[in-house]
Structures are given as structure tokens and as C-alpha cells.
Write an enzyme that holds these catalytic residues in place. Structure first.
Site, mmCIF file in Angstrom:
data_model
loop_
_atom_site.group_PDB
_atom_site.id
_atom_site.type_symbol
_atom_site.label_atom_id
_atom_site.label_comp_id
_atom_site.label_asym_id
_atom_site.label_seq_id
_atom_site.Cartn_x
_atom_site.Cartn_y
_atom_site.Cartn_z
ATOM 1 N N ALA A 146 2.016 5.296 -0.747
ATOM 2 C CA ALA A 146 1.378 6.609 -0.559
ATOM 3 C C ALA A 146 0.604 6.950 -1.836
ATOM 4 C CB ALA A 146 2.451 7.661 -0.290
ATOM 5 N N SER A 147 -0.582 7.494 -1.665
ATOM 6 C CA SER A 147 -1.450 7.743 -2.824
ATOM 7 C C SER A 147 -0.794 8.674 -3.840
ATOM 8 C CB SER A 147 -2.769 8.373 -2.396
ATOM 9 O OG SER A 147 -2.995 8.193 -1.048
ATOM 10 N N GLY A 174 6.857 5.702 7.484
ATOM 11 C CA GLY A 174 5.961 6.854 7.389
ATOM 12 C C GLY A 174 5.993 7.674 8.663
ATOM 13 N N GLU A 196 9.359 2.207 10.657
ATOM 14 C CA GLU A 196 10.424 3.169 10.330
ATOM 15 C C GLU A 196 9.754 4.531 10.247
ATOM 16 O OE1 GLU A 196 13.508 2.567 10.185
ATOM 17 O OE2 GLU A 196 13.728 0.450 9.697
ATOM 18 N N GLU A 241 9.464 17.089 13.907
ATOM 19 C CA GLU A 241 10.181 16.805 12.660
ATOM 20 C C GLU A 241 9.770 17.863 11.632
ATOM 21 O OE1 GLU A 241 9.037 13.285 10.393
ATOM 22 O OE2 GLU A 241 11.099 13.134 9.706
ATOM 23 N N LYS A 297 0.905 -1.162 0.000
ATOM 24 C CA LYS A 297 0.000 0.000 0.000
ATOM 25 C C LYS A 297 0.939 1.207 0.000
ATOM 26 C CE LYS A 297 -2.562 3.449 1.432
ATOM 27 N NZ LYS A 297 -1.904 4.514 0.660
HETATM 28 P P1 NDP Z 1 2.472 9.229 6.082
HETATM 29 O O1 NDP Z 1 2.583 8.585 7.404
HETATM 30 O O2 NDP Z 1 1.474 10.280 5.900
HETATM 31 O O3 NDP Z 1 2.189 8.139 4.958
HETATM 32 C C1 NDP Z 1 2.943 6.944 4.877
HETATM 33 C C2 NDP Z 1 2.038 5.834 4.438
HETATM 34 O O4 NDP Z 1 1.118 5.556 5.484
HETATM 35 C C3 NDP Z 1 1.213 6.158 3.204
HETATM 36 O O5 NDP Z 1 1.074 4.995 2.420
HETATM 37 C C4 NDP Z 1 -0.114 6.603 3.781
HETATM 38 O O6 NDP Z 1 -1.194 6.398 2.892
HETATM 39 C C5 NDP Z 1 -0.223 5.707 4.991
HETATM 40 N N1 NDP Z 1 -1.015 6.281 6.065
HETATM 41 C C6 NDP Z 1 -1.096 7.575 6.432
HETATM 42 N N2 NDP Z 1 -1.920 7.717 7.481
HETATM 43 C C7 NDP Z 1 -2.383 6.480 7.793
HETATM 44 C C8 NDP Z 1 -3.280 5.970 8.759
HETATM 45 N N3 NDP Z 1 -3.875 6.760 9.646
HETATM 46 N N4 NDP Z 1 -3.521 4.658 8.775
HETATM 47 C C9 NDP Z 1 -2.931 3.853 7.899
HETATM 48 N N5 NDP Z 1 -2.076 4.274 6.950
HETATM 49 C C10 NDP Z 1 -1.794 5.570 6.890
HETATM 50 O O7 NDP Z 1 3.946 9.704 5.744
HETATM 51 P P2 NDP Z 1 4.433 10.463 4.459
HETATM 52 O O8 NDP Z 1 4.109 9.680 3.224
HETATM 53 O O9 NDP Z 1 3.991 11.869 4.557
HETATM 54 O O10 NDP Z 1 6.024 10.362 4.643
HETATM 55 C C11 NDP Z 1 6.711 11.208 5.453
HETATM 56 C C12 NDP Z 1 6.997 10.589 6.807
HETATM 57 O O11 NDP Z 1 7.672 9.350 6.642
HETATM 58 C C13 NDP Z 1 7.927 11.442 7.629
HETATM 59 O O12 NDP Z 1 7.507 11.476 8.964
HETATM 60 C C14 NDP Z 1 9.248 10.710 7.513
HETATM 61 O O13 NDP Z 1 10.149 10.991 8.517
HETATM 62 C C15 NDP Z 1 8.824 9.299 7.482
HETATM 63 N N6 NDP Z 1 9.867 8.489 6.871
HETATM 64 C C16 NDP Z 1 10.569 7.607 7.644
HETATM 65 C C17 NDP Z 1 11.633 6.904 7.122
HETATM 66 C C18 NDP Z 1 12.397 5.903 7.919
HETATM 67 O O14 NDP Z 1 13.059 5.086 7.298
HETATM 68 N N7 NDP Z 1 12.372 5.925 9.232
HETATM 69 C C19 NDP Z 1 12.038 7.109 5.741
HETATM 70 C C20 NDP Z 1 11.221 8.034 5.021
HETATM 71 C C21 NDP Z 1 10.164 8.699 5.582
HETATM 72 P P3 NDP Z 1 -1.886 7.645 2.137
HETATM 73 O O15 NDP Z 1 -0.888 8.225 1.210
HETATM 74 O O16 NDP Z 1 -3.016 7.008 1.421
HETATM 75 O O17 NDP Z 1 -2.314 8.607 3.206
#
Ligand code: NDP
Length: 452
Positions: A157-158, A207, A229, A357, A155
Site C-alpha cells: 500500500a502506498s 486488501g 484475503e 465492513e 506492491k
Molecule cells: P486496499 O484494497 O485499498 O489496498 C490493498 C492493496 O491493494 C494496496 O497495495 C493497494 O494499493 C492495492 N489496490 C487498491 N485498489 C486496487 C486496484 N483497483 N487494483 C489493484 N490494486 C489495488 O485495502 P487497504 O489497504 O485499505 O486495507 C484494508 C482492507 O484490507 C480491508 O478491507 C481489510 O479487511 C482488508 N484486509 C484483509 C485481511 C485478510 O487477511 N483477509 C487482513 C488485513 C486487511 P494502493 O495503496 O496503491 O492503492
């Protein structure tokens, strides 16, 4: 029927509309993956690694087109996109070469005539992934996880639905049997049902902390393992004796890579007082010289953030910090999704630029007097992904390794991932490790076998 639209953040134009899959189609995909697992788990490691090598070859053949897709969907500068794809090929080659050794039975002497650990796959693993490194985040999970004999569903990110679709095609084109790796174009509200499905055996999420807590809660309710992560608020300590001639380019890039949208970016710069003024001037002259432009231009080092709303969020964090006493030193212009590389000084605990962050090209600078103060502030965060230090006294830094609470400590280098080394965080940055031997061990059943 529900759809998602992808949008080019640089031109603000819609790229494509994708239909989300229905619940029935979703169930069919999960069943297809489950059926494939029964076959895939007994495919020899030699055959699995051969397919992985083919993935690496295809990645290299297609690196330009994948980089262009990332440039369009999330604004990544094309040269950084090509580098990302090359790194994906590296992680495939790494596991193709080493997975056989990592997964070999481990003999352990006991009272038994023979006892050992056998590493068996778990089944279908769900990966929920972010947009910032649309190929790398997926490949660093998929390469070891599939090679261990699991099957995977993604799944993504959209906003990077096009990359998600290409990723499934990549594995299929490389010759992986259908159902080994499937992209699910679903809404994140469907995730609870997916995780609850008995076919799913474990979940990995890269995420935000918010998504991490949500996924961990659902997985916990269903007693399923998670690897998380999450975000980072990495400190970059710059001591009086740092060699800026050698390191200023790295230090600056540690913050500005990927338009500042990296979990392991340096976010809080803890700079000792004697070098402080020189550091600020040199940091500024580095970022002043960055080429700004269209994501598809080969010269552009800085382009735009992945969406206008993300740029607005960063602007808000800067504004709130300045209202609490932080000072603008350089930058801070925004035009739709473009955010100028920015330096903010006088940052303190209690301000968003210190506590949260900041996922954009903003360097938060904090002046410190002593080394002790620098180390103490470095760990003064709820996040713990990584920390870095720049100093000529490497021995002292090595003595202080235990003072760093994060998942990584880099000396005279920016925090970066490497297939050979484990990657992951502590505290609210999550748990579990990716990459290296540790990564492939996350989604296996470490089965004890005992022959009397
Ligand atoms: P998000 O958490 O918004 O999204 C990540 C994924 O989770 C997407 O597929 C998103 O789907 C899904 N998602 C979001 N909210 C929910 C929910 N409530 N329930 C289930 N799934 C959900 O993160 P971003 O895409 O904005 O990425 C940025 C973040 O990722 C930053 O905080 C960054 O630090 C972290 N990150 C961590 C890394 C690591 O290795 N530790 C590496 C890279 C990034 P949808 O798009 O459909 O909302």
C-alpha cells in the site's frame, strides 16, 4: 516522474516522498527476479531455512525501529507494532522449523513401483498488500513462499512505502540473494501490466473486496492463480451464559485492536437479551479506560486511524446507520484521523454498520433473543472471514460448528491468526489459505511423479 508521499496521520505532516519506478526499471527488476529464480529454486531447503532464521533474528533486533516506522506511517500504537514484529519472527521460525517436512515428497501407493507428489516452486509471485499490518501481512506470505523456492515481488500500500522499502532491505541484510524479494514502488494502475507479464506466475492480495475483484479479474484473464484475503464482518456472539468477568477484556479488544482496523476484528456483536444491559455497561467501562495518545507513546492503546479519510468513511457509515434508526450509546467523536472508540446499539440489517465492513473502532451491537437467531445473523453477511462465540456451553457451540459459514470459528476467544493454523475466508472474504502447511502449499506445483 510520479511520486508517493507518506504522511503521519497523527501529526498530519509529510514524512517522505518516494519516486515510483519507471516501466523500464520495473522490467529490469522482474528480469532480475526471474534470473534469480533459476538459482534459488535449486538452493537446498536447509540453506533456505537458515536464511529465514536470520530474518527472524533481524526482526527481533530491529523491532523497535520497525514499530516506530509503522507508528509514523499508519498510526499503529508502538507496543502493538513491537508485538507485530515479534509475530513476524514467529512465522519465520515456524516455517524454518517445519518447511522441510511440509515440502518433502509425499509417497502414495499405487500400481507404480514408486509414485509420489513432489512440491516444486512456481517462479515469481506478486504480493499486493495493505497498510494495516504492514510487516505481518507481508511476512506471512513471504516466509512460506520464498522457503518453497519461489521469488517474490511486493506492491505494498502506498501509505506504507517506508515499510515496503525496509522489507526488501530486511531480506537482503539476512543474506537472501538479490532478486529473491523485491519491493516495487508502483502505482496500483501498473498492476495489470505486472500481472500480465509472463514472468509473474501467481498473485496474492490482502486488501479490500474492490481490489480483490479487480486483481482476480486481471489474473483470471491471464490464467494465473490468486489467493485473496479480503475484508471481514466478523460476528461476535455473546450468549446469556457468557463469562464476562473472564472475557470482557478480550471481547472489547477483539473490536478495538489496531484502532479497529483489522480484517478479523469483531464487528457485529450479537448479544442475547438477558446479558445485554450488563454487556453494554462493561464494554463501555473497558473502552473508557483505554489510554489514548501519540502512536509512539508506550502507554497508548488507542491512537489514531491510518488517515483522516479513513476516519471520515467510518463517520459516514455511523451517520447513515443512525439515520436508519441506530442509537449512539457511547463515543463517536472524531478529530482529523482520531476516532473515539464507539458503541452503537439498535443496529439492524440494511444499515451500513450491519451490511458493510466498518474499518475503525466502532462496535455495532445487535440484541438477539435466541441462540438460533444469533447463529443465523452471524452468517447473514456477504463476508465470511471468521466468527466467535462466548458461552459456558462449549459442547453446544461445538455441535453448531457447521452452522458457521466462515473460515474460522473461535469459542471463548477472539479470532486471531496463528502460524500453526490455516487462515482465510469464504464468500466475499476471498479464497485460499495462508499460514500452516496449507499456506506453503498455495504457491507450489504439486507434481505427480510415477515410476512404472
Ligand atoms: P486496499 O484494497 O485499498 O489496498 C490493498 C492493496 O491493494 C494496496 O497495495 C493497494 O494499493 C492495492 N489496490 C487498491 N485498489 C486496487 C486496484 N483497483 N487494483 C489493484 N490494486 C489495488 O485495502 P487497504 O489497504 O485499505 O486495507 C484494508 C482492507 O484490507 C480491508 O478491507 C481489510 O479487511 C482488508 N484486509 C484483509 C485481511 C485478510 O487477511 N483477509 C487482513 C488485513 C486487511 P494502493 O495503496 O496503491 O492503492
Amino acid at each position: 516522474m510520479k511520486t508517493i508521499k507518506t504522511k503521519n496521520p497523527y501529526t498530519q505532516k509529510t514524512i517522505k516522498e518516494y519516486q515510483l519506478i519507471t516501466d523500464d526499471a520495473l522490467n529490469d527488476k522482474l528480469k532480475q527476479g526471474e534470473a534469480q529464480f533459476q538459482h534459488w529454486k535449486s538452493v537446498s531447503i536447509k540453506k533456505r531455512t537458515k536464511l529465514l532464521t536470520r530474518v527472524a533474528e533481524l526482526l527481533i533486533e530491529r523491532k523497535e525501529s520497525y514499530a516506530k516506522l509503522m507508528a509514523e506511517e499508519m498510526g499503529k500504537p508502538i507496543t502493538q507494532g513491537i508485538a507485530e514484529i515479534e509475530k513476524c519472527a514467529w512465522v519465520c521460525d515456524f516455517y524454518a522449523k517445519n518447511a522441510g517436512d511440509f515440502l518433502a515428497d509425499q509417497l502414495i501407493e499405487t500400481d507404480a513401483s514408486e509414485s509420489f507428489i513432489s512440491y516444486d516452486p512456481l517462479g515469481m509471485i506478486l504480493a499486493v498488500m495493505p497498510w494495516n499490518y504492514p510487516f505481518w501481512q507481508v511476512m506471512r506470505f513471504a516466509a512460506p513462499t520464498l522457503t518453497a523456492g519461489n521469488v517474490a515481488v511486493l506492491k505494498h500500500a502506498s501509505s506504507v512505502a517506508g515499510c515496503a522499502v525496509e522489507l526488501q532491505k530486511l531480506f537482503e541484510d539476512a543474506g537472501y540473494p538479490k532478486g529473491c524479494f523485491q519491493t516495487l514502488l508502483v502505482d496500483h494502475n501498473q498492476i495489470e501490466d505486472i500481472i500480465s507479464n509472463p514472468i509473474i506466475k501467481a498473485v496474492t492480495l490482502t486488501g479490500s473486496e474492490v481490489a480483490g475483484r479487480k486483481i482476480a479479474e486481471i489474473a483470471g484473464k491471464n490464467l494465473k492463480k490468486t489467493v485473496l484475503e479480503l475484508g471481514g464482518n466478523n460476528a461476535c456472539i455473546v450468549l446469556n451464559d457468557a463469562n464476562l468477568d473472564e472475557h470482557i477484556e478480550t471481547i472489547t479488544w477483539a473490536r478495538m485492536q489496531n484502532n479497529g482496523q483489522s480484517c478479523i476484528a469483531a464487528k457485529r456483536f450479537l448479544v442475547q437479551s438477558e446479558i445485554y444491559d450488563e454487556f453494554l455497561e462493561r464494554f463501555k467501562s473497558e473502552i473508557e479506560n483505554y489510554n489514548v495518545g501519540n502512536p509512539t507513546s508506550e502507554d497508548a492503546k488507542i491512537t489514531c486511524m491510518a488517515s483522516e479519510s479513513l476516519a471520515e468513511e467510518v463517520e459516514e457509515q455511523v451517520k447513515k446507520s443512525m439515520a436508519k434508526g441506530a442509537t449512539l450509546f457511547y463515543g463517536n467523536e472524531r478529530q482529523t484521523a482520531y476516532y473515539q472508540p464507539t458503541i452503537i446499539t439498535d443496529v439492524k440489517k440494511g444499515m451500513p454498520l450491519f451490511d458493510e465492513e466498518v474499518f475503525g473502532p466502532v462496535a455495532a451491537i445487535i440484541k438477539v433473543e435466541t441462540k438460533d437467531e444469533a447463529y443465523q445473523l452471524s452468517s447473514d453477511s456477504k463476508l465470511g472471514l471468521g466468527a466467535m462465540i462466548f458461552t459456558e456451553d462449549v459442547e453446544d457451540a461445538k455441535h453448531r460448528i457447521s452452522e458457521i459459514e466462515d473460515g474460522a470459528f473461535f469459542i471463548n476467544e477472539m479470532v486471531k491468526s496463528d502460524p500453526r493454523l490455516p487462515f482465510g475466508g469464504t464468500k466475499a472474504s476471498g479464497y485460499g489459505r495462508e499460514l500452516s502447511k496449507e499456506g506453503i502449499m498455495e504457491f507450489v506445483n504439486k507434481k505427480t511423479v510415477y515410476l512404472k
